[in-house]
Design a protein around this motif. Structure first.
Motif, PDB file in Angstrom:
ATOM      1  N   ASN A  46     -21.214  42.141 -26.338  1.00  0.00           N
ATOM      2  CA  ASN A  46     -19.879  42.387 -25.765  1.00  0.00           C
ATOM      3  C   ASN A  46     -19.346  40.953 -25.678  1.00  0.00           C
ATOM      4  O   ASN A  46     -18.163  41.278 -25.200  1.00  0.00           O
ATOM      5  N   LEU A  47     -19.588  39.827 -26.364  1.00  0.00           N
ATOM      6  CA  LEU A  47     -18.785  38.670 -26.309  1.00  0.00           C
ATOM      7  C   LEU A  47     -17.768  38.383 -27.391  1.00  0.00           C
ATOM      8  O   LEU A  47     -18.279  39.191 -28.610  1.00  0.00           O
ATOM      9  N   SER A  48     -16.914  37.588 -27.408  1.00  0.00           N
ATOM     10  CA  SER A  48     -15.969  37.275 -28.700  1.00  0.00           C
ATOM     11  C   SER A  48     -16.749  36.444 -29.706  1.00  0.00           C
ATOM     12  O   SER A  48     -17.778  35.730 -29.128  1.00  0.00           O
ATOM     13  N   GLU A  49     -16.213  36.144 -30.895  1.00  0.00           N
ATOM     14  CA  GLU A  49     -16.840  35.654 -32.042  1.00  0.00           C
ATOM     15  C   GLU A  49     -16.674  34.133 -31.664  1.00  0.00           C
ATOM     16  O   GLU A  49     -17.234  33.101 -32.628  1.00  0.00           O
ATOM     17  N   ASP A  50     -15.921  33.655 -30.684  1.00  0.00           N
ATOM     18  CA  ASP A  50     -15.813  32.320 -30.551  1.00  0.00           C
ATOM     19  C   ASP A  50     -16.648  31.765 -29.301  1.00  0.00           C
ATOM     20  O   ASP A  50     -16.521  30.564 -28.978  1.00  0.00           O
ATOM     21  N   HIS A  51     -17.303  32.836 -28.662  1.00  0.00           N
ATOM     22  CA  HIS A  51     -18.255  32.417 -27.456  1.00  0.00           C
ATOM     23  C   HIS A  51     -19.406  31.631 -28.036  1.00  0.00           C
ATOM     24  O   HIS A  51     -19.991  31.915 -29.354  1.00  0.00           O
ATOM     25  N   ALA A  52     -19.891  30.715 -27.468  1.00  0.00           N
ATOM     26  CA  ALA A  52     -21.308  29.888 -27.664  1.00  0.00           C
ATOM     27  C   ALA A  52     -22.503  30.655 -27.929  1.00  0.00           C
ATOM     28  O   ALA A  52     -23.299  30.348 -28.934  1.00  0.00           O
ATOM     29  N   VAL A  53     -22.708  31.767 -27.038  1.00  0.00           N
ATOM     30  CA  VAL A  53     -23.979  32.761 -27.452  1.00  0.00           C
ATOM     31  C   VAL A  53     -23.669  33.457 -28.644  1.00  0.00           C
ATOM     32  O   VAL A  53     -24.700  33.693 -29.534  1.00  0.00           O
ATOM     33  N   SER A 220     -19.107  32.702 -11.061  1.00  0.00           N
ATOM     34  CA  SER A 220     -19.497  32.757 -12.589  1.00  0.00           C
ATOM     35  C   SER A 220     -19.537  31.391 -13.130  1.00  0.00           C
ATOM     36  O   SER A 220     -19.259  30.370 -12.150  1.00  0.00           O
ATOM     37  N   ASN A 221     -19.714  30.901 -14.439  1.00  0.00           N
ATOM     38  CA  ASN A 221     -19.625  29.410 -14.677  1.00  0.00           C
ATOM     39  C   ASN A 221     -18.091  29.258 -15.302  1.00  0.00           C
ATOM     40  O   ASN A 221     -17.333  30.258 -15.268  1.00  0.00           O
ATOM     41  N   PRO A 222     -17.916  27.875 -15.507  1.00  0.00           N
ATOM     42  CA  PRO A 222     -16.548  27.388 -15.671  1.00  0.00           C
ATOM     43  C   PRO A 222     -15.848  28.112 -16.869  1.00  0.00           C
ATOM     44  O   PRO A 222     -14.664  28.364 -17.039  1.00  0.00           O
ATOM     45  N   THR A 223     -16.586  28.611 -17.889  1.00  0.00           N
ATOM     46  CA  THR A 223     -16.082  29.238 -19.224  1.00  0.00           C
ATOM     47  C   THR A 223     -15.382  30.583 -18.764  1.00  0.00           C
ATOM     48  O   THR A 223     -14.467  30.841 -19.486  1.00  0.00           O
ATOM     49  N   ALA A 224     -15.719  31.266 -17.705  1.00  0.00           N
ATOM     50  CA  ALA A 224     -14.773  32.396 -17.273  1.00  0.00           C
ATOM     51  C   ALA A 224     -13.788  32.146 -17.105  1.00  0.00           C
ATOM     52  O   ALA A 224     -12.805  32.974 -17.071  1.00  0.00           O
ATOM     53  N   LEU A 225     -13.324  31.077 -16.534  1.00  0.00           N
ATOM     54  CA  LEU A 225     -11.885  30.535 -16.170  1.00  0.00           C
ATOM     55  C   LEU A 225     -10.989  30.486 -17.311  1.00  0.00           C
ATOM     56  O   LEU A 225      -9.589  30.769 -17.466  1.00  0.00           O
ATOM     57  N   THR A 226     -11.610  30.371 -18.479  1.00  0.00           N
ATOM     58  CA  THR A 226     -10.973  30.252 -19.846  1.00  0.00           C
ATOM     59  C   THR A 226     -10.926  31.433 -20.854  1.00  0.00           C
ATOM     60  O   THR A 226     -10.002  32.272 -21.175  1.00  0.00           O
ATOM     61  N   GLU A 272     -36.005  30.487 -31.407  1.00  0.00           N
ATOM     62  CA  GLU A 272     -36.212  29.068 -30.726  1.00  0.00           C
ATOM     63  C   GLU A 272     -35.279  28.310 -31.332  1.00  0.00           C
ATOM     64  O   GLU A 272     -34.354  27.389 -30.686  1.00  0.00           O
ATOM     65  N   GLU A 273     -35.060  28.241 -32.649  1.00  0.00           N
ATOM     66  CA  GLU A 273     -34.144  27.422 -33.274  1.00  0.00           C
ATOM     67  C   GLU A 273     -32.537  27.705 -32.729  1.00  0.00           C
ATOM     68  O   GLU A 273     -31.856  26.967 -32.562  1.00  0.00           O
ATOM     69  N   ALA A 274     -32.494  28.983 -32.468  1.00  0.00           N
ATOM     70  CA  ALA A 274     -30.905  29.196 -31.950  1.00  0.00           C
ATOM     71  C   ALA A 274     -30.573  29.021 -30.571  1.00  0.00           C
ATOM     72  O   ALA A 274     -29.561  28.501 -30.107  1.00  0.00           O
ATOM     73  N   THR A 275     -31.804  29.043 -29.857  1.00  0.00           N
ATOM     74  CA  THR A 275     -31.629  28.341 -28.456  1.00  0.00           C
ATOM     75  C   THR A 275     -31.216  27.053 -28.423  1.00  0.00           C
ATOM     76  O   THR A 275     -30.659  26.379 -27.605  1.00  0.00           O
ATOM     77  N   ASP A 276     -32.007  26.158 -29.081  1.00  0.00           N
ATOM     78  CA  ASP A 276     -31.870  24.968 -29.377  1.00  0.00           C
ATOM     79  C   ASP A 276     -30.430  24.354 -29.608  1.00  0.00           C
ATOM     80  O   ASP A 276     -29.753  23.539 -29.234  1.00  0.00           O
ATOM     81  N   TYR A 277     -29.907  25.083 -30.819  1.00  0.00           N
ATOM     82  CA  TYR A 277     -28.514  24.969 -31.160  1.00  0.00           C
ATOM     83  C   TYR A 277     -27.699  25.406 -30.104  1.00  0.00           C
ATOM     84  O   TYR A 277     -26.671  24.662 -29.727  1.00  0.00           O
ATOM     85  N   HIS A 278     -28.174  26.585 -29.285  1.00  0.00           N
ATOM     86  CA  HIS A 278     -26.970  26.733 -28.398  1.00  0.00           C
ATOM     87  C   HIS A 278     -26.749  25.785 -27.256  1.00  0.00           C
ATOM     88  O   HIS A 278     -25.865  26.035 -26.718  1.00  0.00           O
ATOM     89  N   TRP A 282     -23.219  25.076 -25.953  1.00  0.00           N
ATOM     90  CA  TRP A 282     -22.889  25.305 -24.525  1.00  0.00           C
ATOM     91  C   TRP A 282     -22.249  24.285 -23.838  1.00  0.00           C
ATOM     92  O   TRP A 282     -21.321  24.397 -23.297  1.00  0.00           O
ATOM     93  N   ASN A 283     -23.176  23.051 -23.834  1.00  0.00           N
ATOM     94  CA  ASN A 283     -22.398  21.794 -23.061  1.00  0.00           C
ATOM     95  C   ASN A 283     -21.196  21.518 -23.548  1.00  0.00           C
ATOM     96  O   ASN A 283     -20.312  21.324 -22.700  1.00  0.00           O
ATOM     97  N   GLU A 284     -20.884  21.699 -24.814  1.00  0.00           N
ATOM     98  CA  GLU A 284     -19.400  21.207 -25.152  1.00  0.00           C
ATOM     99  C   GLU A 284     -18.554  22.447 -24.619  1.00  0.00           C
ATOM    100  O   GLU A 284     -17.371  22.008 -24.271  1.00  0.00           O
ATOM    101  N   ALA A 285     -18.991  23.589 -24.597  1.00  0.00           N
ATOM    102  CA  ALA A 285     -17.989  24.734 -24.369  1.00  0.00           C
ATOM    103  C   ALA A 285     -17.486  24.452 -22.633  1.00  0.00           C
ATOM    104  O   ALA A 285     -16.501  24.920 -22.431  1.00  0.00           O
ATOM    105  N   VAL A 286     -18.783  24.155 -21.984  1.00  0.00           N
ATOM    106  CA  VAL A 286     -18.514  23.995 -20.559  1.00  0.00           C
ATOM    107  C   VAL A 286     -17.235  22.925 -20.165  1.00  0.00           C
ATOM    108  O   VAL A 286     -16.395  22.982 -19.422  1.00  0.00           O
ATOM    109  N   ALA A 287     -17.557  21.645 -21.016  1.00  0.00           N
ATOM    110  CA  ALA A 287     -16.894  20.660 -20.916  1.00  0.00           C
ATOM    111  C   ALA A 287     -15.399  20.859 -21.268  1.00  0.00           C
ATOM    112  O   ALA A 287     -14.349  20.631 -20.501  1.00  0.00           O
ATOM    113  N   LYS A 288     -15.302  21.749 -22.370  1.00  0.00           N
ATOM    114  CA  LYS A 288     -13.938  22.110 -22.806  1.00  0.00           C
ATOM    115  C   LYS A 288     -13.280  22.815 -21.667  1.00  0.00           C
ATOM    116  O   LYS A 288     -12.102  22.872 -21.351  1.00  0.00           O
ATOM    117  N   ALA A 289     -14.078  23.959 -21.371  1.00  0.00           N
ATOM    118  CA  ALA A 289     -13.505  24.928 -20.268  1.00  0.00           C
ATOM    119  C   ALA A 289     -13.171  24.342 -18.990  1.00  0.00           C
ATOM    120  O   ALA A 289     -11.939  24.713 -18.603  1.00  0.00           O
TER     121      ALA A 289
END
Length: 336
Positions: A46-53, A220-226, A272-278, A282-289
């Protein structure tokens, strides 16, 4: 002549039986491959296509398609239903995989409630160490009898309180405040112990509830704000970081059992590769948010966590009454 015909019939019958047994052995040994070969699997969330997950799930899809002859079709933005509805579809076999918060899995396995315990993780490093351990692999398998199992996790950040304009410095600041929480018994208990009034509701309803005063705040985490635009109606974010509840990628047990051992290994590696990539995304998404939230007028407050930690200690005492949960908690603490 009769003896010759009888011998010929016996040879023919024996050959037929051998061929039949050979076919049965072949079918049994290749069952997983035949059931899944060339199949298109459905992955809904149920997330948007620009979400880190979502980006991480695309990475997973690419890994599966690279390592096997199967394909994965992703349905984002809740087009196949809410998180709860997709879970039901996964159990019925209509969907093969999805992503849910670990908090939403508590009703299927008590073991998942450990992730919702406040301050169970001492740091982000401790969190990632635990999430990559055998302890979590055991939790993934605890829902097999419910029709699904965990594949991997995605960091969903540390959850903190945010309100329209009230800074939450201590638990007493939550007195009289209605705080939106996930529909999780552990999250509800946590806010109660801290002095607030927990108000469970779907994520999609938070913005309007904050705007209209149905709730005074959320957590929630900071990304919810954006991504959720909550920063438009909530200007005080108090960084008490009470929980680090992961998102869990799960797969239908029926789908998993249809895979051969080689295919299961390929799915595990892709996950496992997807988790490492995420993690990096994710860290970039939080900083941006956080940067964008400040531009929206949100103020971030640093908080002394000790009063919050003390307030929720009864949760650990109660949780440890269950031997299995106590074993998991102790194992997590030992890994710090």
């Amino acid at each position: 002549m009769k003896k010759w015909l009888g011998a010929l019939m016996m040879v023919t019958l024996s050959f037929g039986l051998l061929v039949g047994c050979g076919n049965e052995d072949s079918e049994a040994s290749g069952k997983g491959d035949e059931a899944s070969s060339g199949k298109e699997l459905k992955l809904a969330h149920n997330l948007s296509e620009d979400h880190a997950v979502h980006k991480a799930l695309v990475k997973f899809k690419e890994g599966v398609e690279e390592k096997t002859d199967m394909s994965v079709k992703i349905f984002a933005n809740g087009v196949l239903g809410s998180e709860k509805e997709v879970l039901e579809q996964l159990q019925s076999g209509a969907v093969d995989m999805t992503k849910v918060s670990a908090g939403a899995l508590e009703s299927f396995s008590d073991e998942y409630s450990v992730f919702s315990l406040p301050y169970i993780f001492e740091s982000k490093e401790h969190y990632h160490k635990v999430m990559g351990s055998d302890i979590v692999q055991g939790i993934y398998q605890s829902t097999e009898d419910k029709g699904f199992r965990g594949l991997t996790y995605f960091d969903a950040g540390a959850r903190s309180f945010y309100t329209k304009d009230t800074q939450i410095e201590t638990p007493s600041d939550l007195d009289g405040l209605k705080i939106r929480v996930m529909d999780s018994p552990t999250a509800i208990k946590m806010v109660e112990l801290m002095g607030g009034t927990p108000t469970p509701m779907p994520y999609a309803e938070i913005y309007t509830a904050l705007q209209q005063g149905v709730v005074d705040g959320a957590e929630s985490n900071p990304t919810a704000l954006t991504t959720g635009k909550h920063g438009e109606v909530s200007k005080a974010f108090s960084r008490n970081e009470h929980t680090m509840i992961p998102d869990i990628a799960i797969i239908s047990q029926k789908t998993w059992d249809s895979l051969s051992e080689e295919q299961q290994q390929a799915f595990t590696e892709a996950a496992e590769e997807a988790t490492d990539y995420h993690r990096d995304v994710w860290n970039e998404a939080v900083a941006k948010a956080e940067e964008e939230s400040k531009e929206m007028g949100v103020t971030f407050y640093e908080v002394d966590k000790e009063p919050f930690i003390e307030a929720v200690q009864p949760m650990f005492e109660e949780a440890k009454e269950d031997e299995r949960i106590a074993e998991i908690i102790n194992g997590i603490k030992e890994m710090n």
